[in-house]
Design a protein around this motif. Structure first.
Motif, PDB file in Angstrom:
ATOM      1  N   GLU A  30       2.141   6.923  -6.869  1.00 28.73           N
ATOM      2  CA  GLU A  30       1.111   7.849  -7.348  1.00 28.73           C
ATOM      3  C   GLU A  30       1.539   9.281  -7.169  1.00 28.73           C
ATOM      4  N   GLU A  31       2.421   9.556  -6.215  1.00 32.16           N
ATOM      5  CA  GLU A  31       2.859  10.940  -5.953  1.00 32.16           C
ATOM      6  C   GLU A  31       3.909  11.338  -6.895  1.00 32.16           C
ATOM      7  N   LYS A  51       0.837  -1.205   0.000  1.00 35.38           N
ATOM      8  CA  LYS A  51       0.000   0.000   0.000  1.00 35.38           C
ATOM      9  C   LYS A  51       0.871   1.255   0.000  1.00 35.38           C
ATOM     10  N   ASN A  52       1.935   1.243   0.806  1.00 35.80           N
ATOM     11  CA  ASN A  52       2.828   2.404   0.863  1.00 35.80           C
ATOM     12  C   ASN A  52       3.563   2.601  -0.451  1.00 35.80           C
ATOM     13  N   LYS A  53       3.986   1.516  -1.096  1.00 36.06           N
ATOM     14  CA  LYS A  53       4.654   1.639  -2.401  1.00 36.06           C
ATOM     15  C   LYS A  53       3.705   2.197  -3.451  1.00 36.06           C
ATOM     16  N   LYS A  54       2.448   1.774  -3.401  1.00 38.37           N
ATOM     17  CA  LYS A  54       1.458   2.264  -4.352  1.00 38.37           C
ATOM     18  C   LYS A  54       1.220   3.756  -4.153  1.00 38.37           C
ATOM     19  N   GLU A  55       1.140   4.200  -2.893  1.00 37.56           N
ATOM     20  CA  GLU A  55       0.943   5.619  -2.605  1.00 37.56           C
ATOM     21  C   GLU A  55       2.155   6.440  -3.035  1.00 37.56           C
ATOM     22  N   GLU A  56       3.361   5.910  -2.876  1.00 37.03           N
ATOM     23  CA  GLU A  56       4.568   6.636  -3.286  1.00 37.03           C
ATOM     24  C   GLU A  56       4.651   6.749  -4.798  1.00 37.03           C
TER      25      GLU A  56
END
Length: 101
Positions: A100-101, A93-98
């Motif tokens: 997207e930014e 989840k954290n990799k996906k959020e990073e």
């Protein structure tokens, strides 16, 4: 063989230990409910499972039954697997959020 006084003393020790483990579980449950981050909740659940594993092992000693330790071992493996899976999901989840930014 133990005499009656030693058996009574051990029963009291087991009651105190189970009480302390129970209080620890309640404290961790309160911490997990009040936690703001998901990782804090995972840690609280992990501590609760560790304390309950201790209680199961103490119960095996009190009852003098070996099969209860097998149950504790399976419970420990399931707990470890659940924490690893949750950590992997949180990392994904954290990799996906990073990304997207």
């Amino acid at each position: 063989m133990l005499n009656v006084q030693e058996i009574e003393f051990l029963k009291n020790v087991f009651l105190v230990v189970f009480g302390v483990i129970g209080l620890g579980c309640i404290a961790c449950l309160v911490y997990g409910v009040k936690a703001k981050r998901f990782t804090d909740r995972i840690v609280a659940v992990n501590i609760i499972t560790t304390l309950s594993l201790n209680a199961i092992c103490m119960l095996a000693i009190y009852l003098r039954q070996d099969y209860v330790l097998d149950i504790a071992l399976i419970y420990a493996l399931l707990s470890f697997t659940a924490v690893v899976v949750l950590a992997k999901l949180l990392g994904a989840k954290n990799k996906k959020e990073e990304s997207e930014e």
